[in-house]
Design an enzyme around this catalytic site. Structure first.
Site, PDB file in Angstrom:
ATOM      1  N   HIS A  82      29.777  23.176  18.765  1.00  0.00           N
ATOM      2  CA  HIS A  82      29.483  21.803  19.195  1.00  0.00           C
ATOM      3  C   HIS A  82      30.570  21.312  20.158  1.00  0.00           C
ATOM      4  O   HIS A  82      31.316  20.392  19.820  1.00  0.00           O
ATOM      5  CB  HIS A  82      29.420  20.857  17.986  1.00  0.00           C
ATOM      6  N   HIS A  94      23.251  18.446  21.172  1.00  0.00           N
ATOM      7  CA  HIS A  94      23.617  19.163  19.942  1.00  0.00           C
ATOM      8  C   HIS A  94      24.755  20.164  20.166  1.00  0.00           C
ATOM      9  O   HIS A  94      25.807  20.040  19.562  1.00  0.00           O
ATOM     10  CB  HIS A  94      22.371  19.864  19.367  1.00  0.00           C
ATOM     11  N   GLU A 142      35.563  31.172  38.661  1.00  0.00           N
ATOM     12  CA  GLU A 142      35.307  32.311  37.778  1.00  0.00           C
ATOM     13  C   GLU A 142      33.961  32.201  37.063  1.00  0.00           C
ATOM     14  O   GLU A 142      33.462  33.205  36.551  1.00  0.00           O
ATOM     15  CB  GLU A 142      36.426  32.475  36.750  1.00  0.00           C
ATOM     16  N   GLU A 169      21.226  27.847  10.475  1.00  0.00           N
ATOM     17  CA  GLU A 169      20.659  28.307  11.750  1.00  0.00           C
ATOM     18  C   GLU A 169      20.365  29.810  11.737  1.00  0.00           C
ATOM     19  O   GLU A 169      20.261  30.438  12.794  1.00  0.00           O
ATOM     20  CB  GLU A 169      21.596  27.969  12.924  1.00  0.00           C
TER      21      GLU A 169
HETATM   22  O1  2HA Z   1      25.873  22.415  10.590  1.00  0.00           O
HETATM   23  O2  2HA Z   1      25.757  23.319  13.535  1.00  0.00           O
HETATM   24  O3  2HA Z   1      23.172  23.281  13.902  1.00  0.00           O
HETATM   25  C1  2HA Z   1      25.687  23.593  11.241  1.00  0.00           C
HETATM   26  C2  2HA Z   1      25.085  23.332  12.550  1.00  0.00           C
HETATM   27  C3  2HA Z   1      23.630  23.137  12.608  1.00  0.00           C
HETATM   28 ZN    ZN Z   2      24.793  22.785  15.318  1.00  0.00          ZN
END
Ligand code: 2HA
Ligand code: ZN
Length: 277
Positions: A143, A212, A171, A117
């Site tokens: 995530h 995601h 908050e 990323e």
């Molecule tokens: O694997 O989170 O978005 C890394 C990530 C890709």
């Molecule tokens: Zn990711």
């Protein structure tokens, strides 16, 4: 010669990775972290950087970051392993003078590349560096399960996500008064999602990627981790509420947010304080 591993910024980076894993936000190789290193943090470790490696394409253009140094997690590396061996799982890279290429100058000792990323991280850094006069230095992608779960249930609109998350903890509007942005589902890793995310970073410090994860921006590791933590805690409460009832019996009202904003000296944009039915 100071060890890179002893540098306070490296220790802060490593601690965030361990803390993020402990929160269950980093299954396998999920998530990534980058830190824009201060010039005075580079000086004591300069002798241990190697400036003879190949220059690789970033995959986008970030002229506002020309010559900058970043610490980054490695592509395919596990957050869980960063505290055990930072020199394998992370790296220090330098951006070239055009803002088009990077060179690995430390770390990834067993091979590899910086995070997949990198385009999103660097485009976010470029936006935030300009917007905050250089104050923001950390971009963090995780995530967290509850925020991700909400992207299957709520409309993918900034106004809805911001208002619902604000309502879940008093908050929240103080911690992220600008609100949160939402990117619809897109293929990760490339320039398109980087452009969409960095556009949201013009306005927010939080960008949610549908189905995601989350990107957060901040000045330092504590603030940025704390922002992720606050957003995910709020999402967890909302998931619990929605699991118990389709409709809240009571909640914080628009005028109560305005009262809070006045006493806590934050500006809450009226676009998030709409009347509900
Ligand atoms: O694997 O989170 O978005 C890394 C990530 C890709
Ligand atoms: Zn990711």
């Amino acid at each position: 010669m100071n060890s890179v591993l002893d540098a306070p910024f490296v220790q802060g980076f490593v601690r965030l990775c361990g803390d993020g894993f402990a929160q269950n936000w980093h299954e396998r190789n999920g998530g990534n972290l980058t830190y824009r290193i201060r010039p005075e943090e580079i000086e004591p470790i300069r002798a241990q950087l190697r400036a003879d490696g190949p220059w690789q394409d970033i995959g986008t253009s970030v002229p506002g970051l020309a010559g900058e140094y970043f610490m980054a997690t490695g592509s395919g590396k596990f957050f869980r392993n960063v505290p055990l061996d930072p020199e394998d799982a992370a790296c220090i890279v330098r951006i070239d003078e055009a803002g088009e290429k990077y060179q690995v100058q430390w770390g990834l000792k067993n091979g590899g590349r910086p995070t997949s990323e990198l385009p999103s991280h660097l485009m976010n850094h470029e936006v935030k560096k300009a917007l905050t006069g250089g104050a923001h230095r950390v971009i963090y992608h995780a995530h967290p399960a509850n925020v991700i779960a909400l992207t299957f249930v709520l409309p993918l609109e900034d106004q809805v996500f911001t208002r619902e998350l604000w309502e879940m903890a008093t908050e929240c509007p103080v911690v992220f008064p600008e609100g949160v942005g939402v990117v619809p589902w897109m293929v990760p890793g490339g320039r398109d999602i980087a452009v969409a995310t960095s556009r949201l970073m013009q306005k927010y410090n939080v960008a949610i990627w549908a189905h995601h994860g989350v990107f957060c921006s901040g000045r330092d590791f504590d603030e940025t981790f704390g922002l992720m933590h606050t957003v995910e805690k709020s999402a967890e409460i909302l998931v619990k509420v929605l699991s118990m009832t389709p409709k809240k019996r009571q909640t914080i009202q628009p005028q109560e947010f305005r009262d809070l904003a006045r006493d806590f000296h934050v500006t809450l944009p009226e676009e998030f304080l709409f009347e509900k039915e």
